[in-house]
Design a protein around this motif. Structure first.
Motif, PDB file in Angstrom:
ATOM      1  N   VAL A  29       3.811  13.545  -1.806  1.00 22.82           N
ATOM      2  CA  VAL A  29       4.618  13.766  -3.007  1.00 22.82           C
ATOM      3  C   VAL A  29       5.654  12.658  -3.148  1.00 22.82           C
ATOM      4  O   VAL A  29       6.163  12.123  -2.164  1.00 22.82           O
ATOM      5  CB  VAL A  29       5.286  15.156  -2.945  1.00 22.82           C
ATOM      6  CG1 VAL A  29       6.352  15.189  -1.881  1.00 22.82           C
ATOM      7  CG2 VAL A  29       5.847  15.567  -4.293  1.00 22.82           C
ATOM      8  N   LYS A  30       5.947  12.296  -4.403  1.00 20.64           N
ATOM      9  CA  LYS A  30       6.801  11.131  -4.639  1.00 20.64           C
ATOM     10  C   LYS A  30       8.240  11.332  -4.144  1.00 20.64           C
ATOM     11  O   LYS A  30       8.915  10.383  -3.780  1.00 20.64           O
ATOM     12  CB  LYS A  30       6.807  10.789  -6.128  1.00 20.64           C
ATOM     13  CG  LYS A  30       5.525  10.078  -6.583  1.00 20.64           C
ATOM     14  CD  LYS A  30       5.634   9.643  -8.032  1.00 20.64           C
ATOM     15  CE  LYS A  30       4.363   8.864  -8.432  1.00 20.64           C
ATOM     16  NZ  LYS A  30       4.419   8.437  -9.862  1.00 20.64           N
ATOM     17  N   ASN A  31       8.762  12.574  -4.146  1.00 22.42           N
ATOM     18  CA  ASN A  31      10.157  12.812  -3.713  1.00 22.42           C
ATOM     19  C   ASN A  31      10.242  13.104  -2.222  1.00 22.42           C
ATOM     20  O   ASN A  31      11.146  13.804  -1.754  1.00 22.42           O
ATOM     21  CB  ASN A  31      10.774  13.952  -4.513  1.00 22.42           C
ATOM     22  CG  ASN A  31      10.084  15.289  -4.244  1.00 22.42           C
ATOM     23  OD1 ASN A  31       9.014  15.319  -3.636  1.00 22.42           O
ATOM     24  ND2 ASN A  31      10.689  16.370  -4.707  1.00 22.42           N
ATOM     25  N   SER A  32       9.304  12.587  -1.461  1.00 19.20           N
ATOM     26  CA  SER A  32       9.273  12.861  -0.019  1.00 19.20           C
ATOM     27  C   SER A  32      10.487  12.304   0.710  1.00 19.20           C
ATOM     28  O   SER A  32      10.862  12.794   1.776  1.00 19.20           O
ATOM     29  CB  SER A  32       7.990  12.292   0.592  1.00 19.20           C
ATOM     30  OG  SER A  32       7.964  10.889   0.439  1.00 19.20           O
ATOM     31  N   GLU A  33      11.125  11.283   0.141  1.00 20.92           N
ATOM     32  CA  GLU A  33      12.276  10.682   0.819  1.00 20.92           C
ATOM     33  C   GLU A  33      13.416  11.680   0.977  1.00 20.92           C
ATOM     34  O   GLU A  33      14.115  11.696   1.984  1.00 20.92           O
ATOM     35  CB  GLU A  33      12.754   9.449   0.055  1.00 20.92           C
ATOM     36  CG  GLU A  33      13.804   8.667   0.816  1.00 20.92           C
ATOM     37  CD  GLU A  33      14.049   7.302   0.210  1.00 20.92           C
ATOM     38  OE1 GLU A  33      14.826   6.535   0.820  1.00 20.92           O
ATOM     39  OE2 GLU A  33      13.491   6.990  -0.857  1.00 20.92           O
ATOM     40  N   GLU A  88       5.860  21.509  -5.394  1.00 19.08           N
ATOM     41  CA  GLU A  88       5.622  21.678  -3.962  1.00 19.08           C
ATOM     42  C   GLU A  88       5.729  20.322  -3.270  1.00 19.08           C
ATOM     43  O   GLU A  88       5.509  19.271  -3.869  1.00 19.08           O
ATOM     44  CB  GLU A  88       4.213  22.237  -3.722  1.00 19.08           C
ATOM     45  CG  GLU A  88       3.936  23.580  -4.373  1.00 19.08           C
ATOM     46  CD  GLU A  88       4.475  24.730  -3.555  1.00 19.08           C
ATOM     47  OE1 GLU A  88       4.882  24.493  -2.404  1.00 19.08           O
ATOM     48  OE2 GLU A  88       4.486  25.864  -4.064  1.00 19.08           O
ATOM     49  N   ASN A  89       6.078  20.364  -1.998  1.00 18.83           N
ATOM     50  CA  ASN A  89       6.044  19.155  -1.188  1.00 18.83           C
ATOM     51  C   ASN A  89       4.679  19.113  -0.509  1.00 18.83           C
ATOM     52  O   ASN A  89       4.441  19.799   0.476  1.00 18.83           O
ATOM     53  CB  ASN A  89       7.163  19.179  -0.142  1.00 18.83           C
ATOM     54  CG  ASN A  89       8.528  19.037  -0.776  1.00 18.83           C
ATOM     55  OD1 ASN A  89       8.869  17.973  -1.277  1.00 18.83           O
ATOM     56  ND2 ASN A  89       9.296  20.125  -0.779  1.00 18.83           N
ATOM     57  N   ILE A  90       3.790  18.304  -1.075  1.00 17.87           N
ATOM     58  CA  ILE A  90       2.396  18.294  -0.632  1.00 17.87           C
ATOM     59  C   ILE A  90       2.072  16.977   0.067  1.00 17.87           C
ATOM     60  O   ILE A  90       2.435  15.898  -0.406  1.00 17.87           O
ATOM     61  CB  ILE A  90       1.439  18.497  -1.824  1.00 17.87           C
ATOM     62  CG1 ILE A  90       1.746  19.832  -2.524  1.00 17.87           C
ATOM     63  CG2 ILE A  90      -0.017  18.451  -1.370  1.00 17.87           C
ATOM     64  CD1 ILE A  90       0.950  20.061  -3.789  1.00 17.87           C
ATOM     65  N   ILE A  91       1.395  17.089   1.220  1.00 18.87           N
ATOM     66  CA  ILE A  91       0.883  15.926   1.941  1.00 18.87           C
ATOM     67  C   ILE A  91      -0.588  16.190   2.263  1.00 18.87           C
ATOM     68  O   ILE A  91      -0.944  17.286   2.719  1.00 18.87           O
ATOM     69  CB  ILE A  91       1.673  15.660   3.237  1.00 18.87           C
ATOM     70  CG1 ILE A  91       3.093  15.179   2.908  1.00 18.87           C
ATOM     71  CG2 ILE A  91       0.958  14.625   4.109  1.00 18.87           C
ATOM     72  CD1 ILE A  91       3.956  14.942   4.125  1.00 18.87           C
ATOM     73  N   ILE A  92      -1.456  15.153   2.006  1.00 17.40           N
ATOM     74  CA  ILE A  92      -2.882  15.275   2.291  1.00 17.40           C
ATOM     75  C   ILE A  92      -3.251  14.223   3.328  1.00 17.40           C
ATOM     76  O   ILE A  92      -2.890  13.045   3.188  1.00 17.40           O
ATOM     77  CB  ILE A  92      -3.726  15.077   1.018  1.00 17.40           C
ATOM     78  CG1 ILE A  92      -3.328  16.108  -0.054  1.00 17.40           C
ATOM     79  CG2 ILE A  92      -5.223  15.180   1.337  1.00 17.40           C
ATOM     80  CD1 ILE A  92      -4.020  15.914  -1.382  1.00 17.40           C
ATOM     81  N   THR A  93      -3.941  14.655   4.386  1.00 23.56           N
ATOM     82  CA  THR A  93      -4.386  13.729   5.435  1.00 23.56           C
ATOM     83  C   THR A  93      -5.896  13.815   5.584  1.00 23.56           C
ATOM     84  O   THR A  93      -6.536  14.772   5.119  1.00 23.56           O
ATOM     85  CB  THR A  93      -3.734  14.062   6.789  1.00 23.56           C
ATOM     86  OG1 THR A  93      -4.320  15.265   7.302  1.00 23.56           O
ATOM     87  CG2 THR A  93      -2.232  14.213   6.677  1.00 23.56           C
ATOM     88  N   ILE A 138      11.967   9.273   4.251  1.00 22.79           N
ATOM     89  CA  ILE A 138      11.074   8.124   4.170  1.00 22.79           C
ATOM     90  C   ILE A 138      10.264   8.218   2.874  1.00 22.79           C
ATOM     91  O   ILE A 138       9.814   9.303   2.494  1.00 22.79           O
ATOM     92  CB  ILE A 138      10.138   8.074   5.410  1.00 22.79           C
ATOM     93  CG1 ILE A 138       9.270   6.828   5.385  1.00 22.79           C
ATOM     94  CG2 ILE A 138       9.315   9.326   5.548  1.00 22.79           C
ATOM     95  CD1 ILE A 138       8.515   6.612   6.691  1.00 22.79           C
ATOM     96  N   ALA A 139      10.117   7.097   2.170  1.00 22.67           N
ATOM     97  CA  ALA A 139       9.442   7.094   0.871  1.00 22.67           C
ATOM     98  C   ALA A 139       7.967   7.419   1.022  1.00 22.67           C
ATOM     99  O   ALA A 139       7.354   7.175   2.073  1.00 22.67           O
ATOM    100  CB  ALA A 139       9.616   5.732   0.189  1.00 22.67           C
ATOM    101  N   SER A 140       7.391   7.962  -0.060  1.00 18.38           N
ATOM    102  CA  SER A 140       5.972   8.340  -0.032  1.00 18.38           C
ATOM    103  C   SER A 140       5.077   7.134   0.222  1.00 18.38           C
ATOM    104  O   SER A 140       4.033   7.252   0.873  1.00 18.38           O
ATOM    105  CB  SER A 140       5.582   9.027  -1.350  1.00 18.38           C
ATOM    106  OG  SER A 140       5.830   8.157  -2.455  1.00 18.38           O
ATOM    107  N   GLU A 141       5.495   5.952  -0.301  1.00 20.63           N
ATOM    108  CA  GLU A 141       4.705   4.739  -0.088  1.00 20.63           C
ATOM    109  C   GLU A 141       4.593   4.397   1.398  1.00 20.63           C
ATOM    110  O   GLU A 141       3.565   3.883   1.862  1.00 20.63           O
ATOM    111  CB  GLU A 141       5.310   3.550  -0.843  1.00 20.63           C
ATOM    112  CG  GLU A 141       5.243   3.667  -2.363  1.00 20.63           C
ATOM    113  CD  GLU A 141       6.344   4.550  -2.935  1.00 20.63           C
ATOM    114  OE1 GLU A 141       7.209   5.011  -2.138  1.00 20.63           O
ATOM    115  OE2 GLU A 141       6.336   4.816  -4.151  1.00 20.63           O
ATOM    116  N   GLU A 142       5.680   4.685   2.149  1.00 21.07           N
ATOM    117  CA  GLU A 142       5.660   4.418   3.596  1.00 21.07           C
ATOM    118  C   GLU A 142       4.891   5.492   4.360  1.00 21.07           C
ATOM    119  O   GLU A 142       4.319   5.233   5.425  1.00 21.07           O
ATOM    120  CB  GLU A 142       7.087   4.329   4.141  1.00 21.07           C
ATOM    121  CG  GLU A 142       7.894   3.157   3.591  1.00 21.07           C
ATOM    122  CD  GLU A 142       9.291   3.110   4.171  1.00 21.07           C
ATOM    123  OE1 GLU A 142       9.403   3.012   5.420  1.00 21.07           O
ATOM    124  OE2 GLU A 142      10.261   3.188   3.395  1.00 21.07           O
TER     125      GLU A 142
END
Length: 465
Positions: free
Chosen positions: A36-40, A21-26, A45-49
């Motif tokens: 998620v690491k493959n967010s780019e 899954e493409n997961i983002i937590i705020t 844009i990379a997950s680190e950014e």
């Protein structure tokens, strides 16, 4: 960080990155804590950014739009909708709020699925559906053309509109009034309405309301019992209305109906029952009514020569058939069809010269299609020439015979005079035709010959049209 917290961190990272899954937590302010690491691939844009960024700012930058996290924070409930991302993807995203013991949002977790391929397939499917609908429409139009009676031609837009309406109405039980001048083909369309209906295999009874004497109208229309009047048949007679039972009753020239008959006809239309003269017994009849007239029934209503209640009963679907002068695009095809018909009937081989066909176009045809048909038949029977020329037509003036002296005024030799005449014909065809192919038909010569003659006389060609 304790070993327990470190292990929990690893577990969460593993779940986020390996879940598919493409997961983002705020947090409660919309600041991204994990991504998620493959967010780019998804967002460009990379997950680190992403981590540490505000979803509000990312929405403004069109990294994803609209933001599901902001919607969750505003509504304090799960939200699902479609998003567009900076990479051009279309994703379905669902945001879920996490509440603490005080029922305040502490985290928002969003799950996203790439729907780009599915949306593309959906778009292709919708386009395919549109094409199918277009093909179905075209097929239906072809079917309509196949159902065309041999006497009907629909090159003109006016006739295309009429024929389309006839086809739609034919399948219904609605009463139709065909309006138009004498000779436009109202009877042909009445037959088309009958043949296009579910009553096709049943009788179509045609009544010319202007041809039956008023004294005989009632007995002809409604029938009579034996001995109903002096001279009545010993067994009585079935009326025309009864003969149309289960079929179509076609009242041609309905404007000629006597007022006394109009009253009785209206009663039949309302009750679907007919009573013969000399009888007290009513008979149930089931017919579809089609009427035709070359008169203005509404004007007749105003002058009280036609009953208003009968007019409104008849005038359910009025169809106006244009005069031939209003649809001249059909003249050529009608002419060819009638010429073929009468050539076969009388074993002749007559042809139309383009100049005669041009005269047909210029004529107003007050008698409409009937006049055209009668003229073609007369020419096929009486004309000795194989080719029909303008001089053979009753509505064209005889061409003035040109003397040699008049030709000589255009040049010093016969050749120059002939060239002058040839150029004049070409110029006239050039002005009146849209292409060299039409010019060839107009002049009665081949298209390559037209091109050569245009070049010879320095007349601009229209071969590109």
């Amino acid at each position: 960080m304790s070993e327990k917290l470190r292990l929990l961190e690893l577990e969460i990272e593993g779940i986020i990155n390996e879940s598919g899954e493409n997961i983002i937590i705020t947090d409660s302010e919309g600041i991204i804590l994990r991504a998620v690491k493959n967010s780019e691939e998804m967002y460009g844009i990379a997950s680190e950014e992403l981590v540490g960024s505000s979803v509000k700012e990312l929405e403004q930058k069109k990294i994803f739009s609209p933001s599901v996290t902001l919607s969750v924070l505003q509504q304090k409930a799960p939200v699902t909708f479609m998003q567009k991302t900076a990479t051009g993807k279309i994703i379905m995203t669902r945001g879920v709020p996490i509440f603490n013991e005080e029922k305040k949002i502490t985290r928002v977790i969003s799950f996203s699925h790439d729907m780009t391929e599915i949306e593309e397939l959906k778009g292709k499917y919708e386009k395919l559906q549109q094409k199918m609908e277009q093909y179905e429409t075209e097929i239906e139009q072809l079917r309509e053309r196949e159902r065309l009676p041999s006497e009907v031609f629909i090159n003109s837009k006016a006739m295309q509109t009429v024929w389309s309406l006839v086809n739609k109405v034919a399948k219904s039980e609605a009463t139709v009034v065909l309006q138009g001048e004498s000779g436009v083909g109202k009877t042909v369309f009445a037959k088309a309405l009958h043949n296009g209906s579910h009553r096709k295999g049943k009788p179509m009874i045609e009544v010319n309301c202007g041809a039956i004497p008023e004294s005989l109208f009632e007995s002809e229309m409604f029938g009579y019992e034996a001995g109903a009047f002096t001279g009545a048949a010993s067994r009585g007679k079935m009326g025309l209305i009864e003969l149309a039972d289960q079929g179509t009753l076609f009242l041609d020239e309905v404007g000629e109906l006597p007022l006394s008959i109009q009253v009785k006809l209206l009663k039949v239309l309302q009750e679907k029952k007919v009573t013969r003269m000399g009888s007290t017994k009513s008979r149930t009849v089931n017919f579809r009514l089609v009427a035709a007239t070359n008169r203005d029934l509404q004007a007749m209503v105003k002058t009280r020569t036609f009953r208003d209640d009968l007019f409104y009963r008849l005038n359910v679907v009025p169809i106006s058939i244009p005069a031939l002068r209003e649809r001249k695009e059909d003249i050529h095809q009608l002419t060819e069809a009638f010429l073929q018909k009468f050539n076969e009937k009388y074993d002749t081989d007559k042809t139309m010269h383009p100049s005669a066909l041009k005269a047909f176009w210029q004529y107003d045809w007050p008698g409409n299609v009937r006049e055209l048909e009668n003229l073609i038949e007369r020419l096929a029977v009486t004309l000795e020439n194989k080719v029909i020329l303008p001089d053979h037509l009753p509505f064209t003036e005889k061409a003035e015979e040109k003397s040699i002296e008049k030709f000589e005024t255009h040049g010093t030799s016969l050749q120059e005079s002939l060239e002058h005449v040839e150029r004049s014909w070409l110029l006239q065809a050039y002005r009146e035709c849209k292409s060299t192919y039409e010019m060839a038909e107009y002049l009665g010569i081949s298209q390559p010959t037209v091109v050569r003659r245009l070049k010879k006389y320095n007349i601009d060609s229209k071969t590109n049209q």
